[in-house]
Write an enzyme that holds these catalytic residues in place. Structure first.
Site: not given
Ligand code: GRF
Length: 218
Positions: A12-13, A109, A143-144, A173
């Site tokens: 959850g960063s 993503h 669509e994923l 980033q």
């Molecule tokens: C991130 O790199 C995000 O792009 C991907 O999963 C990772 C999750 O990071 N979908 P966090 O759980 O928000 O730290």
């Protein structure tokens, strides 16, 4: 006051980056709940420590994907959100679920979509010899990893990179990109026109960073 529900599966960063920006910048919005398909996700503990409602819904105890999505959307609807934010939520959602929140559900993503949808994005970018990589915030469609793009962040790929070092550079980033995109939604600064998303104030919908993560090397 816009109501935001965040879906996570892990640390959850990105959730934390959005919450900090919301608080620090005084957005007319609030994260009203954090939901996870993993009841032991670290991000749920973090949310509880902030006083945010946090719910673990174990996808493994549901008969199938549709049953899990039905339980998940019941929890989401209870919160009456203006925006659903997928932040490291690692479940593929059914078309019926996506249709319910279309236009008010976004995802991040870790690649420059449409390149490298799916998993292992950093290793695939390195294997393909890419010189740049990054992350994409997009509206979620059936669509994923293919919905209209809100914004993208670009970082260089170094010869010395492996997947973990590149992932760290991209994640740094992401923590700038996702709050920026959510802020635009909260302030109604996004116009969705078919597959194109435009910022109504003509703000740049990209971030460029150098290897050190220094901002905006344009
Ligand atoms: C991130 O790199 C995000 O792009 C991907 O999963 C990772 C999750 O990071 N979908 P966090 O759980 O928000 O730290």
């Amino acid at each position: 006051m816009k109501r935001i529900v965040v879906l996570i599966s892990g640390t959850g960063s990105n959730l934390q980056a959005i919450h900090h920006a919301c608080q620090a910048e005084g957005w007319p919005a609030r994260i009203v709940a954090v939901l996870s398909n993993k009841p032991d996700a670290d991000g749920l503990d973090w949310a509880r420590a902030q006083g945010i409602e946090a719910v673990g819904l174990d996808h493994r105890v549901h008969a199938d994907r549709a049953a899990f999505d039905a339980a998940l959307s019941a929890e989401i609807d209870r919160q009456q959100p203006d925006l659903v934010v997928l932040a490291g939520f690692m479940r593929i959602l059914t078309p019926a679920f996506v249709a319910r929140y279309e236009g008010r559900m976004i995802n991040i993503h870790p690649s420059l979509l449409p390149a490298f949808s799916g998993l292992h994005t950093h290793q695939r970018a390195i294997n393909a010899g890419c010189r740049v990589a990054g992350a994409t915030v997009h509206f979620v469609t059936a669509e994923l990893d293919h919905g209209p793009i809100v914004a993208q962040a670009v970082v260089p790929v170094l010869d010395s990179d492996d997947a973990p070092t590149l992932a760290r550079r991209v994640l740094a980033q992401e923590h700038r990109l996702y709050p920026m995109a959510v802020r635009w939604f909260v302030f109604d600064e996004l116009a969705l026109d078919g597959l194109r998303v435009r910022h109504t104030g003509a703000a740049a919908q990209h971030l460029l960073a150098d290897a050190a993560g220094s901002k905006d090397t344009t």
